[in-house]
Scaffold this motif. Structure first.
Motif, PDB file in Angstrom:
ATOM      1  N   LEU A  67     -28.179 -25.700   3.721  1.00  0.00           N
ATOM      2  CA  LEU A  67     -27.053 -26.661   3.813  1.00  0.00           C
ATOM      3  C   LEU A  67     -25.714 -25.498   3.876  1.00  0.00           C
ATOM      4  N   LEU A  68     -25.881 -24.718   2.619  1.00  0.00           N
ATOM      5  CA  LEU A  68     -24.756 -23.852   2.834  1.00  0.00           C
ATOM      6  C   LEU A  68     -24.600 -22.625   3.673  1.00  0.00           C
ATOM      7  N   SER A  69     -25.942 -22.385   4.518  1.00  0.00           N
ATOM      8  CA  SER A  69     -25.992 -21.493   5.386  1.00  0.00           C
ATOM      9  C   SER A  69     -25.592 -22.105   6.540  1.00  0.00           C
ATOM     10  N   GLU A  70     -25.869 -23.354   7.199  1.00  0.00           N
ATOM     11  CA  GLU A  70     -25.511 -24.087   8.127  1.00  0.00           C
ATOM     12  C   GLU A  70     -24.294 -24.339   8.212  1.00  0.00           C
ATOM     13  N   TYR A  71     -23.518 -24.650   6.933  1.00  0.00           N
ATOM     14  CA  TYR A  71     -21.951 -24.958   6.900  1.00  0.00           C
ATOM     15  C   TYR A  71     -21.190 -24.147   6.082  1.00  0.00           C
ATOM     16  N   PRO A  72     -20.924 -22.869   6.531  1.00  0.00           N
ATOM     17  CA  PRO A  72     -20.264 -21.788   5.698  1.00  0.00           C
ATOM     18  C   PRO A  72     -18.880 -22.248   5.198  1.00  0.00           C
ATOM     19  N   GLN A  73     -18.287 -23.300   6.180  1.00  0.00           N
ATOM     20  CA  GLN A  73     -16.830 -23.694   5.811  1.00  0.00           C
ATOM     21  C   GLN A  73     -16.935 -24.303   4.402  1.00  0.00           C
ATOM     22  N   THR A  74     -18.121 -24.809   3.868  1.00  0.00           N
ATOM     23  CA  THR A  74     -18.164 -25.450   2.556  1.00  0.00           C
ATOM     24  C   THR A  74     -18.030 -24.530   1.451  1.00  0.00           C
ATOM     25  N   LEU A  75     -18.418 -23.136   1.607  1.00  0.00           N
ATOM     26  CA  LEU A  75     -18.153 -22.200   0.737  1.00  0.00           C
ATOM     27  C   LEU A  75     -16.758 -22.070   0.186  1.00  0.00           C
ATOM     28  N   GLN A  76     -15.742 -22.272   0.731  1.00  0.00           N
ATOM     29  CA  GLN A  76     -14.477 -22.072   0.278  1.00  0.00           C
ATOM     30  C   GLN A  76     -13.952 -23.229  -0.685  1.00  0.00           C
ATOM     31  N   ARG A  77     -14.428 -24.450  -0.216  1.00  0.00           N
ATOM     32  CA  ARG A  77     -14.174 -25.825  -0.924  1.00  0.00           C
ATOM     33  C   ARG A  77     -14.980 -25.680  -2.319  1.00  0.00           C
ATOM     34  N   LEU A  78     -16.331 -25.035  -2.244  1.00  0.00           N
ATOM     35  CA  LEU A  78     -17.126 -24.952  -3.394  1.00  0.00           C
ATOM     36  C   LEU A  78     -16.476 -24.122  -4.245  1.00  0.00           C
ATOM     37  N   ALA A  79     -15.944 -23.071  -4.011  1.00  0.00           N
ATOM     38  CA  ALA A  79     -15.488 -21.966  -4.727  1.00  0.00           C
ATOM     39  C   ALA A  79     -14.244 -22.527  -5.178  1.00  0.00           C
ATOM     40  N   SER A  80     -13.294 -23.162  -4.493  1.00  0.00           N
ATOM     41  CA  SER A  80     -12.258 -23.827  -4.968  1.00  0.00           C
ATOM     42  C   SER A  80     -12.304 -24.873  -6.200  1.00  0.00           C
ATOM     43  N   LEU A  81     -13.349 -25.704  -5.887  1.00  0.00           N
ATOM     44  CA  LEU A  81     -13.838 -26.703  -7.056  1.00  0.00           C
ATOM     45  C   LEU A  81     -14.182 -25.940  -8.372  1.00  0.00           C
ATOM     46  N   TYR A  82     -15.034 -24.808  -8.132  1.00  0.00           N
ATOM     47  CA  TYR A  82     -15.630 -23.868  -9.280  1.00  0.00           C
ATOM     48  C   TYR A  82     -14.532 -23.202  -9.822  1.00  0.00           C
ATOM     49  N   SER A  83     -13.510 -22.978  -9.258  1.00  0.00           N
ATOM     50  CA  SER A  83     -12.307 -22.200  -9.653  1.00  0.00           C
ATOM     51  C   SER A  83     -11.508 -23.210 -10.704  1.00  0.00           C
ATOM     52  N   SER A  84     -11.328 -24.266 -10.194  1.00  0.00           N
ATOM     53  CA  SER A  84     -10.217 -25.253 -10.704  1.00  0.00           C
ATOM     54  C   SER A  84     -10.819 -25.914 -11.961  1.00  0.00           C
ATOM     55  N   SER A  85     -12.180 -26.132 -12.118  1.00  0.00           N
ATOM     56  CA  SER A  85     -12.726 -26.990 -13.168  1.00  0.00           C
ATOM     57  C   SER A  85     -14.007 -26.590 -13.686  1.00  0.00           C
ATOM     58  N   ALA A  86     -14.047 -26.485 -15.048  1.00  0.00           N
ATOM     59  CA  ALA A  86     -15.456 -25.982 -15.696  1.00  0.00           C
ATOM     60  C   ALA A  86     -16.185 -27.391 -15.567  1.00  0.00           C
ATOM     61  N   TRP A  87     -15.598 -28.574 -15.886  1.00  0.00           N
ATOM     62  CA  TRP A  87     -16.388 -29.769 -15.790  1.00  0.00           C
ATOM     63  C   TRP A  87     -17.120 -30.010 -14.182  1.00  0.00           C
ATOM     64  N   ALA A  88     -16.115 -29.803 -13.460  1.00  0.00           N
ATOM     65  CA  ALA A  88     -16.689 -30.234 -11.930  1.00  0.00           C
ATOM     66  C   ALA A  88     -17.585 -28.880 -11.682  1.00  0.00           C
ATOM     67  N   SER A  89     -17.714 -27.876 -12.016  1.00  0.00           N
ATOM     68  CA  SER A  89     -18.786 -26.825 -11.850  1.00  0.00           C
ATOM     69  C   SER A  89     -20.035 -27.153 -12.262  1.00  0.00           C
ATOM     70  N   VAL A  90     -19.925 -27.867 -13.677  1.00  0.00           N
ATOM     71  CA  VAL A  90     -21.292 -28.336 -14.347  1.00  0.00           C
ATOM     72  C   VAL A  90     -21.756 -29.669 -13.531  1.00  0.00           C
ATOM     73  N   TYR A  91     -20.811 -30.516 -13.165  1.00  0.00           N
ATOM     74  CA  TYR A  91     -21.374 -31.777 -12.616  1.00  0.00           C
ATOM     75  C   TYR A  91     -21.961 -31.530 -11.400  1.00  0.00           C
ATOM     76  N   LEU A  92     -21.366 -30.557 -10.597  1.00  0.00           N
ATOM     77  CA  LEU A  92     -22.036 -30.297  -9.079  1.00  0.00           C
ATOM     78  C   LEU A  92     -23.360 -29.485  -9.371  1.00  0.00           C
ATOM     79  N   THR A  93     -23.541 -28.654 -10.315  1.00  0.00           N
ATOM     80  CA  THR A  93     -24.821 -27.872 -10.735  1.00  0.00           C
ATOM     81  C   THR A  93     -25.608 -28.783 -11.084  1.00  0.00           C
ATOM     82  N   ARG A  94     -25.292 -29.825 -11.875  1.00  0.00           N
ATOM     83  CA  ARG A  94     -26.433 -30.553 -12.412  1.00  0.00           C
ATOM     84  C   ARG A  94     -26.773 -31.762 -11.213  1.00  0.00           C
ATOM     85  N   HIS A  95     -25.971 -31.971 -10.302  1.00  0.00           N
ATOM     86  CA  HIS A  95     -26.010 -32.893  -9.156  1.00  0.00           C
ATOM     87  C   HIS A  95     -26.072 -32.011  -7.849  1.00  0.00           C
TER      88      HIS A  95
END
Length: 893
Positions: free
Chosen positions: A511-539
């Protein structure tokens, strides 16, 4: 013979050599055509064509099947070329004819083997039936007019026949299959019905002609290849036990998770086809060549392979129906689907005209000038040049859409500038630290250490080669994108944790390879919130939500979302675990979308809580209805049962991880009602709180029911009212100030609201009420001491303001009933001030303080902070809120 039909038949004969030869050989066919040309060739007409029951031998049946095909083809050619028939009619008629032929052949072939008796299953001891599986366009109901038919023969169980001449079921069904093929495929004086292709069966030409369920399952599990998943999408059982076959094959085709690895598999299959096209100089082939029919089919089927396991509405055989569903789901733009469907119709109609010429299975454009002109005219074009322009226009559209779906963004790109850094990280030198420092990382040595830990980890070292290649392509880009944020070290550390989690899940790497535009959104979320990063890593399944910014940041339409949830639950009918997973996927996806919108600054805390409360309401309503459907002894279609929300759910102040304070009420005179609704409540609790493979849904707290933990799990509305009137403590009436009807029977909800209003507007002795409220607050302080860093429990903090509001409601609602409205604490403080119950200035400050407290509390939770930084503003908020507290409780003495 009418002039119109005569002209049509003559023109069609001029176009089609096959039709011309047929009408010359059988002049009576022309009269039949004239009489029946205005009507489609229906299944009823096929049934009435002959006394099929009397054609009991192959010698009797074979010629009649071929004669029926001639009649079907003659009418199809004339109706299609004269625009009397659209593509739907052509493909459905020929597909229906093929199914009819197979059933007649199966019946006849079975009679020819009656000396063996019936095949009996060795386990079930039941009679076994041959399952003739139609593959490809036959399975999809989109057969072309001169197509061969792809078949697979399956039978449920091994065993032996029970006749005088016994044989194994395998041998019996093999002989039966051969006779079916001969009846359809053999060329006789009357021609051929269909060419039969058996190469899609397990092991291809070298495999057994017929195979049992057990053998098929073993093959799919141990040797089934990716292209076979693609092929089985269109499989349709044309006889026998279709249900058990579908249940056996579905897990092979459709994965439970989002299978983004399908992109690579389909891309490789397409590359093989392209290489074969180039080798055989087949660029003029409108099926396999660039922009051809196969590319449209691939677009539809890659989404089916990726998402069909999660959304059964995509488990369709028809290419056109699948494309339409993709548009409905927003997975493809409606305009793109329209272009693809238009191109598909154009190409399929052209394919049929190429085949009408000589009844040959061809998709190659002609080189003969006379034939070219015929084809151009039949497609509504003046000459071959204008036709070629239109064809190329359609093929270019298909190619454009195909490449947008399939071309890997990194396919032709040079290596990322940080590729060497990542691949050599294990032997990192001082220049590596300097390079990371130059990128913007604060503690470059620590970042190097983390990356080395990842590269040397067992998970990374033991990854399959294909997954490791994707992983190595992603890491340089993720290092670069993390460096762009103000907290690069933290952002990358959180991303590394995610990559460790998904390292063995090749679909997520795809998924991440096919859609590299997601990497920026992913990093933005992980930068903004520890809770968000834990939630996405869990799911990590929620990574899919990052693909489309329009969907991710769209304001929820809860009516539409509720309908979509119900559709998904209906698709899982009869499967409790699947329904529980559907609820969890829905709740996680909507929570994640709200989280992304929250971090993007789209919601105030109050508005976000409203949305999270609406999400909980939607999930509770769906859970209630479907848990009730799972009770076999239920006595009515809809339960006379309601869910009442208290606390944060009742006050619409939910956070992302809030539990749900709820109670259950019913109003039903049926003698089994108490037991049935107790079972429903227990079932709902299980559905809501159990951990499944999809995760958890909500934690729930049922202790606010009458008599608390020692009380009945479910109360009748009558018992609830009596309890509130005569037994409830003041703290329970305080809790009632924040209660509301959430889901279930609306009449019970109305009764609850009436009772709530009645209780809250009772006249109470003010000094006694004050003492009770203060005593309750003290008990809370004893268990949760006040600290200024804790805005919830601090003196002058959230709980103090909530207690002020609850006291004002209980003390004054008999004079000011508007205070009973579920408007939230901020609005109720304004009402109390307007009525002169509290000082307006102190009330206004308390309202602002309450907003700020909730923002601070929300921000702390998003970043896993245990306390709030106490500044002058917060101290002033506490001080003025304490003044309001003193005024309210002093004035009541």
């Amino acid at each position: 013979m009418s002039a119109s039909t005569d002209t049509t038949i003559s023109k069609s004969s001029e176009f089609s050599h096959y039709l011309s030869r047929l009408l010359q050989a059988k002049p009576a066919q022309r009269q039949i055509l004239d009489e029946q040309l205005e009507q489609a060739f229906s299944l009823d007409e096929m049934v009435a064509y002959a006394e099929w029951a009397n054609l009991s031998t192959p010698q009797q049946l074979a010629p009649v099947l071929r004669q029926l095909r001639q009649a079907v083809m003659a009418r199809l050619i004339c109706r299609d070329l004269s625009a009397r028939a659209d593509l739907d009619e052509v493909v459905s008629t020929i597909s229906q004819f093929a199914e009819f032929v197979i059933k007649q052949a199966l019946t006849c072939a079975t009679l020819a083997l009656q000396h063996y008796g019936e095949p009996i299953g060795e386990d079930s001891t039941e009679v076994q039936q041959l399952i003739v599986v139609g593959m490809g366009k036959l399975g999809g109901g989109e057969l072309n007019v001169s197509s061969d038919i792809d078949l697979i023969f399956i039978y449920p169980e091994d065993g032996y026949t029970n006749g005088q001449r016994k044989t194994s079921n395998h041998e019996y069904f093999t002989q039966l299959g051969k006779k079916i093929i001969a009846l359809i495929d053999d060329i006789t004086a009357d021609g051929q019905v269909f060419r039969v292709d058996m190469r899609l069966r397990p092991y291809g030409d070298s495999g057994p002609l017929a195979m049992s369920f057990a053998a098929l399952e073993n093959y799919l599990l141990t040797q089934g290849r990716e292209w076979e998943r693609y092929a089985w999408i269109k499989a349709k059982a044309l006889s026998g036990d279709s249900h058990d076959l579908t249940e056996l094959v579905r897990p092979f085709i459709y994965r439970k998770y989002l299978d983004y690895g399908a992109y690579g598999a389909m891309r490789e299959l397409h590359s093989q086809i392209r290489r074969e096209v180039a080798r055989r100089d087949m660029a003029e082939n409108i099926k396999l060549g660039p922009g051809g029919i196969r590319e449209i089919e691939f677009i539809a089927q890659v989404f089916q392979l990726i998402r069909g396991g999660r959304d059964s509405s995509l488990q369709q055989r028809s290419t056109r129906s699948t494309l339409q569903r993709l548009a409905e789901l927003g997975l493809l733009e409606s305009s793109a689907v329209t272009e693809l469907l238009d191109a598909y119709t154009f190409l399929r109609q052209l394919e049929h005209r190429l085949q009408y010429l000589d009844d040959q299975q061809t998709q190659t454009l002609p080189s003969n000038e006379e034939t070219r002109q015929k084809i151009a005219s039949s497609m509504g074009c003046a000459d071959w040049e204008s036709f070629s322009n239109q064809l190329n226009h359609e093929r270019r559209k298909v190619t454009r859409h195909f490449e947008q779906v399939f071309i890997l963004p990194t396919e032709s790109a040079p290596d990322h500038p940080l590729t060497e850094l990542w691949l050599d990280i294990a032997a990192a030198q001082a220049e590596t630290n300097q390079q990371l420092h130059d990128l913007g990382f604060h503690d470059a040595a620590q970042v190097t250490h983390q990356l080395q830990g990842l590269a040397s980890s067992q998970r990374y070292q033991q990854m399959p080669q294909a997954s490791r290649k994707k992983f190595d392509q992603l890491m340089p880009a993720l290092i670069e994108v993390a460096a762009q944020f103000s907290n690069p070290d933290t952002t990358l550390a959180r991303i590394i944790h995610l990559m460790e989690t998904i390292s063995r899940r090749s679909s997520y790497l795809s998924l991440l390879s096919e859609y590299p535009q997601t990497l920026q959104r992913l990093a933005s979320l992980y930068s903004s919130s520890a809770w968000a990063s834990v939630y996405l890593t869990r799911h990590p399944i929620l990574l899919d939500e990052l693909l489309d910014a329009r969907v991710l940041y769209a304001t929820p339409d809860w009516s539409q979302l509720s309908t979509q949830l119900e559709q998904r639950l209906q698709q899982a009918a009869g499967d409790v675990e699947a329904k529980m997973d559907v609820l969890r996927h829905f709740q996680h996806a909507q929570s994640f979308r709200l989280l992304a919108q929250d971090l993007a600054g789209m919601w105030t805390v109050e508005a976000l809580s409203d949305q999270l409360s609406l999400l909980a309401d939607t999930v509770l309503a769906a859970t209630l209805q479907h848990a009730w459907q799972d009770i076999p002894t239920r006595h009515c279609p809809h339960p006379r049962f309601a869910i009442i929300g208290y606390g944060k759910l009742g006050g619409k102040e939910l956070g992302y991880a809030s539990d749900l304070d709820i109670i259950f009420l019913y109003d039903d005179e049926h003698p089994d009602a108490p037991e049935l609704y107790s079972r429903l409540a227990r079932k709902m609790s299980t559905w809501l709180t159990s951990a499944t493979t999809a995760g958890t849904l909500y934690d729930i707290d049922l202790r606010l029911r009458p008599n608390g933990s020692s009380g009945l799990l479910v109360s009748s509305i009558t018992a609830f009212c009596q309890y509130q009137q005569s037994e409830a403590w003041i703290w329970e009436h305080q809790a009632l100030t924040r209660a509301r009807y959430v889901a279930g029977d609306a009449e019970i909800g109305q009764q609850f609201e009436q009772q709530r209003h009645h209780i809250l507007t009772q006249v109470r002795e003010s000094s006694t009420l004050r003492q009770e409220v203060l005593a309750m607050r003290q008990r809370m302080l004893d268990s949760h001491p006040a600290h200024d860093k804790d805005v919830k429990n601090a003196r002058g903090g959230i709980i103090d303001i909530e207690f002020i509001v609850q006291y004002l409601i209980l003390a004054h609602a008999h004079q000011l009933p508007a205070l009973t409205g579920n408007y939230g604490n901020i609005a109720l403080l304004a009402q109390a001030a307007e009525a002169g119950l509290i000082d307006p200035q102190l009330a206004e400050h308390a309202r602002g303080a309450y907003r700020r407290y909730r923002r601070l509390q929300h921000a702390a939770r998003l970043n896993d902070k245990q306390g709030i930084e106490v500044d002058a503003q917060l101290q002033d908020d506490y001080r003025q809120s304490r003044q309001l507290w003193q005024q309210v409780f002093a004035e009541s003495s």
